[in-house]
Every structure is written in C-alpha cells, then in structure tokens.
Write a protein that holds these residues in place. Structure first.
Motif, PDB file in Angstrom:
ATOM      1  N   UNK A 119       0.851  -1.188   0.000  1.00 52.80           N
ATOM      2  CA  UNK A 119       0.000   0.000   0.000  1.00 52.80           C
ATOM      3  C   UNK A 119       0.887   1.239   0.000  1.00 52.80           C
ATOM      4  N   UNK A 120       0.365   2.308  -0.616  1.00 52.49           N
ATOM      5  CA  UNK A 120       1.111   3.561  -0.651  1.00 52.49           C
ATOM      6  C   UNK A 120       0.118   4.704  -0.494  1.00 52.49           C
ATOM      7  N   UNK A 121       0.245   5.443   0.605  1.00 54.65           N
ATOM      8  CA  UNK A 121      -0.641   6.565   0.905  1.00 54.65           C
ATOM      9  C   UNK A 121       0.145   7.863   0.811  1.00 54.65           C
ATOM     10  N   UNK A 122      -0.426   8.826   0.088  1.00 59.53           N
ATOM     11  CA  UNK A 122       0.317  10.063  -0.161  1.00 59.53           C
ATOM     12  C   UNK A 122      -0.646  11.241  -0.260  1.00 59.53           C
ATOM     13  N   UNK A 123      -0.290  12.402   0.306  1.00 55.90           N
ATOM     14  CA  UNK A 123      -1.158  13.576   0.199  1.00 55.90           C
ATOM     15  C   UNK A 123      -1.358  13.987  -1.261  1.00 55.90           C
ATOM     16  N   UNK A 124      -2.531  14.507  -1.573  1.00 55.49           N
ATOM     17  CA  UNK A 124      -2.862  14.881  -2.941  1.00 55.49           C
ATOM     18  C   UNK A 124      -1.908  15.952  -3.479  1.00 55.49           C
ATOM     19  N   UNK A 125      -1.473  16.859  -2.610  1.00 56.21           N
ATOM     20  CA  UNK A 125      -0.572  17.917  -3.086  1.00 56.21           C
ATOM     21  C   UNK A 125       0.786  17.358  -3.490  1.00 56.21           C
ATOM     22  N   UNK A 126       1.227  16.298  -2.821  1.00 53.41           N
ATOM     23  CA  UNK A 126       2.488  15.664  -3.200  1.00 53.41           C
ATOM     24  C   UNK A 126       2.340  14.944  -4.530  1.00 53.41           C
ATOM     25  N   UNK A 127       1.196  14.286  -4.731  1.00 52.28           N
ATOM     26  CA  UNK A 127       0.916  13.671  -6.031  1.00 52.28           C
ATOM     27  C   UNK A 127       0.904  14.715  -7.137  1.00 52.28           C
ATOM     28  N   UNK A 128       0.272  15.848  -6.856  1.00 47.63           N
ATOM     29  CA  UNK A 128       0.189  16.912  -7.861  1.00 47.63           C
ATOM     30  C   UNK A 128       1.571  17.444  -8.216  1.00 47.63           C
ATOM     31  N   UNK A 129       2.422  17.583  -7.209  1.00 48.36           N
ATOM     32  CA  UNK A 129       3.783  18.066  -7.459  1.00 48.36           C
ATOM     33  C   UNK A 129       4.563  17.091  -8.325  1.00 48.36           C
ATOM     34  N   UNK A 130       4.396  15.802  -8.060  1.00 49.84           N
ATOM     35  CA  UNK A 130       5.085  14.790  -8.862  1.00 49.84           C
ATOM     36  C   UNK A 130       4.556  14.768 -10.287  1.00 49.84           C
ATOM     37  N   UNK A 131       3.232  14.873 -10.429  1.00 48.99           N
ATOM     38  CA  UNK A 131       2.637  14.877 -11.773  1.00 48.99           C
ATOM     39  C   UNK A 131       3.147  16.061 -12.580  1.00 48.99           C
ATOM     40  N   UNK A 132       3.240  17.214 -11.939  1.00 50.55           N
ATOM     41  CA  UNK A 132       3.737  18.413 -12.628  1.00 50.55           C
ATOM     42  C   UNK A 132       5.193  18.240 -13.042  1.00 50.55           C
ATOM     43  N   UNK A 133       5.990  17.634 -12.169  1.00 52.03           N
ATOM     44  CA  UNK A 133       7.409  17.441 -12.479  1.00 52.03           C
ATOM     45  C   UNK A 133       7.612  16.546 -13.693  1.00 52.03           C
ATOM     46  N   UNK A 134       6.681  15.600 -13.896  1.00 57.02           N
ATOM     47  CA  UNK A 134       6.798  14.682 -15.033  1.00 57.02           C
ATOM     48  C   UNK A 134       5.924  15.106 -16.217  1.00 57.02           C
ATOM     49  N   UNK A 135       5.320  16.296 -16.126  1.00 53.20           N
ATOM     50  CA  UNK A 135       4.500  16.781 -17.226  1.00 53.20           C
ATOM     51  C   UNK A 135       3.233  15.974 -17.435  1.00 53.20           C
ATOM     52  N   UNK A 136       2.631  15.478 -16.328  1.00 48.29           N
ATOM     53  CA  UNK A 136       1.465  14.620 -16.426  1.00 48.29           C
ATOM     54  C   UNK A 136       0.200  15.369 -16.025  1.00 48.29           C
ATOM     55  N   UNK A 137      -0.942  14.775 -16.352  1.00 50.08           N
ATOM     56  CA  UNK A 137      -2.231  15.326 -15.969  1.00 50.08           C
ATOM     57  C   UNK A 137      -2.337  15.409 -14.449  1.00 50.08           C
ATOM     58  N   UNK A 138      -3.001  16.454 -13.963  1.00 46.86           N
ATOM     59  CA  UNK A 138      -3.163  16.606 -12.529  1.00 46.86           C
ATOM     60  C   UNK A 138      -3.907  15.409 -11.954  1.00 46.86           C
TER      61      UNK A 138
END
Length: 321
Positions: A119-138
């Motif tokens: 299992x992997x639990x992560x805050x939405x803002x951290x996911x958003x930051x990672x998505x932005x860094x890789x040029x991915x959809x929010x």
C-alpha cells in the motif's frame, strides 16, 4: 538531509493475531472480520515520512476487510505476485490490478489465506507536485472515479511492485535510510511519479465496478448487519431487508465471502465477542456477560465455536490482556 522536525518511522513486525496488528498499525482504521477457523498470525511493515506511508501486509486467514486509509491521503494498493481470490469493492481483482482508493478512504474487500499487499498513501498535493514534475495530468483529473481499479500489463505491475519492494527492503536492512535525502526523494517524488506515469500510460480508463443485483443485495445485507452487530439477525431478516430470495443471498454470500449467510452472521458476532474480550478491563465484566450481549446463550456451544474459530478458548483471550 531531511528536516529533523518531520515525523518519520519504520517497523516490521509479526503479530500473533490480527487484533494485535490492528492495535499497532499506524494511521489506518481497520475493522476486519475473520471468516475461516484457526489462529490468525499477521505481518506488517510500515514506512512513514510526514504524511507519506508505504506499507506491506501479510494475512494468513480469510477476512472480510473493512476500514479507512490514512486521513488526508490518496491511497494505492498492489497485490503481491501470485495472490489470488481477492474481491475488492464488489469485483474480483488480480496481482495485475492497481487499486485506487477513493477520496473518502473507505474500503471493503474479501481476502483469502496467503494475502499479501503493498500500500502507498500520499497527500494529494504531493501527487500533484510529482505529476507536474513529469509533465502529467493533474491527479484530481486522472483519478476522478469512485472505487477505481486499473488493469496493468504484467511487466508494468512487476516494475511497480519491485519499486515498492526495494524501498521496503532498504528500510528493513537499514532504518536510518529515512535520514537520507536520496531515499526521501524516492519516497515523496520518484514513487508517486511512477504511479502517476503508470496511470497516464494505461490505455484503460479507470472504472467503477458495475454492481449486479446480487452484490447490491449483499451490500444492503451487510450494511444492516453492521448497524447493530450485537443483535441476533436471521437469514429471513436479511431476505426481508434486501427484498431477494434466500437462494439469491446464499449465492451472494458464498461467492463473495466464501461462507453462507447463516455462518457469516455467527462469525460477525464471534468476532465482536473477541474484540470485546481483548479490550475488557479485568474483573469488570465476565465472559458470560459478553457472550450474552452478542446473543450467545449456550455457553458450552459458544466456547466450542469460539475455540474452533480462533484457536483458543474465550478465557485465554481475556487472560491475554
């Protein structure tokens, strides 16, 4: 180096039974019911940094799993390779299914002996930051469904499982890796990016399970049971509440839980008794009082059923305090 003010932890532990695990697990709210007979050892690894948590669990009995994920996070899960017989939110899933918990964090599942999961639990803002860094959809756009499941290719599932397994192994070998910036970067940036890239690359749209009449009736029955587990409910009561025949309920419970409705009702009350025994203050309440509270009036039969289910007598459970 990571800030010394940020909370971090790592542990791997074997537990003698599931209730002991549930008391020690961090952030999760677990309400499992044992469905088959026998002792219930379990193992758990949890690695946490701030509000990020990577976990791995192993259970050795069949369970009706219910509960909630760490608050304030989006949580993902991936079964270990070779794990089978798992139903999740009404549908069968495999070791190539990425499970994406909805924003409420609540879940329902049925697992078989030998169940193992990352299992992997992560805050939405951290996911958003990672998505932005890789040029991915929010992420709020990419993960916009309830009860998501995403079927992966074998190689994609294996790569993601290996990534999480490497982080787990590194922490078990040397817990001080949580003090190293490169490990924290893996945990709060690289792994979330891996998950977001996996979702973005999939050709399949994350889908909400289609609930058949049988499963809708099952949900209604279980919801009714959960309102007051101490009440003795009959199969006829469930037929009346759900509006389906006893035959339909038999098929639904057997298909999803692997037991009949009657056996499930007894198991619910036995599990409730066990929790009450394990949390009772010594000397304040008797085994008979607890058994009667949950509708067990024949103490000899109750003790035999309890021992068959949990591998110990009620008196042994209450002495384990």
């Amino acid at each position: 180096m990571p800030s010394d003010n940020i909370h971090r932890y790592a542990f791997t532990k074997r537990f003698s039974d599931f209730e002991e695990l549930a008391e020690n697990v961090r952030a999760w709210d677990l309400d499992f019911r044992q469905l088959d007979a026998g002792e219930s050892p379990a193992e758990m690894t949890q690695i946490g940094y701030a509000n990020i948590q990577l976990g791995h669990a192993s259970f050795h009995r069949r369970y009706d799993q219910r509960g909630g994920t760490p608050p304030g996070t989006r949580t993902f899960a991936l079964l270990d390779e070779g794990v089978t017989g798992v139903s999740w939110c009404g549908r069968r899933v495999t070791d190539q299914t990425l499970l994406m918990f909805d924003s409420s964090g609540s879940f329902e599942s049925v697992s078989q002996p030998g169940f193992k999961v990352f299992t992997f639990a992560i805050p939405m803002e951290t996911l958003a930051r990672s998505a932005e860094a890789y040029g991915l959809q929010r992420p709020e756009q990419a993960i916009s469904y309830i009860d998501n499941t995403l079927e992966l290719t074998p190689s994609t599932a294996r790569a993601l499982r290996q990534h999480m397994g490497q982080l787990k192994s590194a922490t078990i070998l040397d817990p001080t890796v949580l003090d190293r910036s490169e490990f924290i970067h893996e945990l709060d940036s690289v792994l979330p990016g891996h998950i977001m890239k996996t979702i973005a690359a999939s050709k399949e749209t994350p889908k909400r399970p289609q609930l058949r009449t049988r499963h809708l009736a099952l949900r209604k029955a279980v919801d009714f049971i959960n309102v007051s587990p101490e009440i003795v409910i009959t199969v006829n009561d469930l037929c009346r509440i759900t509006g389906v025949s006893e035959r339909t309920l038999q098929y639904a419970f057997k298909e999803y839980f692997g037991v009949s409705p009657k056996r499930y009702l007894v198991n619910v009350r036995l599990n409730a008794v066990r929790k009450a025994l394990l949390t009772a203050a010594p000397g304040e309440i008797t085994i008979t009082d607890i058994a009667h509270r949950f509708g067990f009036w024949h103490m000899g039969q109750f003790a035999a059923d309890y021992q068959r289910m949990f591998g110990e007598l009620p008196s042994e459970s209450i002495r384990a305090l």
